[in-house]
Structures are given as C-alpha cells and as structure tokens.
Design a protein around this motif. Structure first.
Motif, PDB file in Angstrom:
ATOM      1  N   ALA A  43       6.937   3.954   1.584  1.00 48.61           N
ATOM      2  CA  ALA A  43       7.031   3.486   2.963  1.00 48.61           C
ATOM      3  C   ALA A  43       6.760   4.624   3.942  1.00 48.61           C
ATOM      4  O   ALA A  43       6.064   4.441   4.950  1.00 48.61           O
ATOM      5  CB  ALA A  43       8.407   2.870   3.216  1.00 48.61           C
ATOM      6  N   ALA A  44       7.285   5.798   3.658  1.00 51.86           N
ATOM      7  CA  ALA A  44       7.050   6.947   4.532  1.00 51.86           C
ATOM      8  C   ALA A  44       5.571   7.328   4.540  1.00 51.86           C
ATOM      9  O   ALA A  44       5.001   7.604   5.603  1.00 51.86           O
ATOM     10  CB  ALA A  44       7.897   8.133   4.075  1.00 51.86           C
ATOM     11  N   ALA A  45       4.935   7.301   3.382  1.00 50.50           N
ATOM     12  CA  ALA A  45       3.505   7.619   3.303  1.00 50.50           C
ATOM     13  C   ALA A  45       2.687   6.585   4.072  1.00 50.50           C
ATOM     14  O   ALA A  45       1.718   6.925   4.763  1.00 50.50           O
ATOM     15  CB  ALA A  45       3.054   7.685   1.848  1.00 50.50           C
ATOM     16  N   HIS A  46       3.078   5.331   3.974  1.00 47.91           N
ATOM     17  CA  HIS A  46       2.367   4.267   4.682  1.00 47.91           C
ATOM     18  C   HIS A  46       2.502   4.447   6.196  1.00 47.91           C
ATOM     19  O   HIS A  46       1.532   4.282   6.933  1.00 47.91           O
ATOM     20  CB  HIS A  46       2.907   2.903   4.259  1.00 47.91           C
ATOM     21  CG  HIS A  46       2.250   1.771   4.972  1.00 47.91           C
ATOM     22  ND1 HIS A  46       0.967   1.369   4.707  1.00 47.91           N
ATOM     23  CD2 HIS A  46       2.700   0.963   5.965  1.00 47.91           C
ATOM     24  CE1 HIS A  46       0.652   0.369   5.504  1.00 47.91           C
ATOM     25  NE2 HIS A  46       1.686   0.109   6.275  1.00 47.91           N
ATOM     26  N   ARG A  47       3.698   4.793   6.663  1.00 47.13           N
ATOM     27  CA  ARG A  47       3.896   5.018   8.094  1.00 47.13           C
ATOM     28  C   ARG A  47       3.046   6.178   8.590  1.00 47.13           C
ATOM     29  O   ARG A  47       2.431   6.092   9.666  1.00 47.13           O
ATOM     30  CB  ARG A  47       5.376   5.277   8.385  1.00 47.13           C
ATOM     31  CG  ARG A  47       6.215   4.027   8.409  1.00 47.13           C
ATOM     32  CD  ARG A  47       7.603   4.301   8.982  1.00 47.13           C
ATOM     33  NE  ARG A  47       8.372   5.224   8.160  1.00 47.13           N
ATOM     34  CZ  ARG A  47       9.133   4.869   7.138  1.00 47.13           C
ATOM     35  NH1 ARG A  47       9.224   3.596   6.799  1.00 47.13           N
ATOM     36  NH2 ARG A  47       9.809   5.770   6.455  1.00 47.13           N
ATOM     37  N   LEU A  48       2.963   7.257   7.825  1.00 48.86           N
ATOM     38  CA  LEU A  48       2.134   8.393   8.222  1.00 48.86           C
ATOM     39  C   LEU A  48       0.655   8.013   8.274  1.00 48.86           C
ATOM     40  O   LEU A  48      -0.073   8.394   9.193  1.00 48.86           O
ATOM     41  CB  LEU A  48       2.339   9.559   7.256  1.00 48.86           C
ATOM     42  CG  LEU A  48       3.654  10.312   7.393  1.00 48.86           C
ATOM     43  CD1 LEU A  48       3.779  11.337   6.269  1.00 48.86           C
ATOM     44  CD2 LEU A  48       3.754  10.994   8.744  1.00 48.86           C
ATOM     45  N   ARG A  72      11.045   4.184  -0.850  1.00 50.13           N
ATOM     46  CA  ARG A  72      11.196   4.896   0.425  1.00 50.13           C
ATOM     47  C   ARG A  72      10.052   5.892   0.630  1.00 50.13           C
ATOM     48  O   ARG A  72       9.530   6.023   1.739  1.00 50.13           O
ATOM     49  CB  ARG A  72      12.544   5.605   0.479  1.00 50.13           C
ATOM     50  CG  ARG A  72      13.707   4.679   0.805  1.00 50.13           C
ATOM     51  CD  ARG A  72      14.964   5.451   1.143  1.00 50.13           C
ATOM     52  NE  ARG A  72      15.506   6.169  -0.002  1.00 50.13           N
ATOM     53  CZ  ARG A  72      16.339   5.638  -0.899  1.00 50.13           C
ATOM     54  NH1 ARG A  72      16.715   4.390  -0.789  1.00 50.13           N
ATOM     55  NH2 ARG A  72      16.771   6.367  -1.906  1.00 50.13           N
ATOM     56  N   ALA A  73       9.643   6.569  -0.436  1.00 52.35           N
ATOM     57  CA  ALA A  73       8.535   7.525  -0.335  1.00 52.35           C
ATOM     58  C   ALA A  73       7.227   6.804  -0.013  1.00 52.35           C
ATOM     59  O   ALA A  73       6.430   7.269   0.815  1.00 52.35           O
ATOM     60  CB  ALA A  73       8.404   8.323  -1.629  1.00 52.35           C
TER      61      ALA A  73
END
Length: 61
Positions: free
Chosen positions: A21-26, A18-19
């Motif tokens: 994925a969040a970094a990738h989205r940012l 999840r972390a």
C-alpha cells in the motif's frame, strides 16, 4: 497449525500488505496527471494523422 504460527503468518502478511500500500501511494503521487497525459496523447495522434494525410507532390515520370 498452532495458534502462534497462525498469528505469526497473519502479522507477516499484514506487513506485506502495508508495504504494498505504501509503494502504491508513492507511485500514485509520482504519476503524471491523467489529464496532461491524455491531452499529450491526443495531440500526438492529431500530429500523426496530419503527417499521414499531408498532400505530397505527384511524381511525374
């Protein structure tokens, strides 16, 4: 391996994913649009080719 250990490892890995994925989205939001990057890149290539093929006066010596 005990079921509790397996479940703990599963939760830890899920949190890591999840972390990531969040970094990738940012990072994807902050990235320059590809269209602009492509146009700029090809413009620089064109300028470089024009500079490389510019006629220079012959040296008479």
């Amino acid at each position: 391996m005990h079921p509790e250990t397996h479940l703990t490892l599963h939760h830890a890995r899920a949190a890591e994913l999840r972390a990531e994925a969040a970094a990738h989205r940012l990072a994807a939001r902050a990235r320059v649009p590809l269209d602009l990057r492509g146009r700029l890149g090809w413009t620089l290539v064109e300028v470089g080719l024009r500079l490389a093929s510019a006629r220079r006066p012959a040296l008479v010596g």
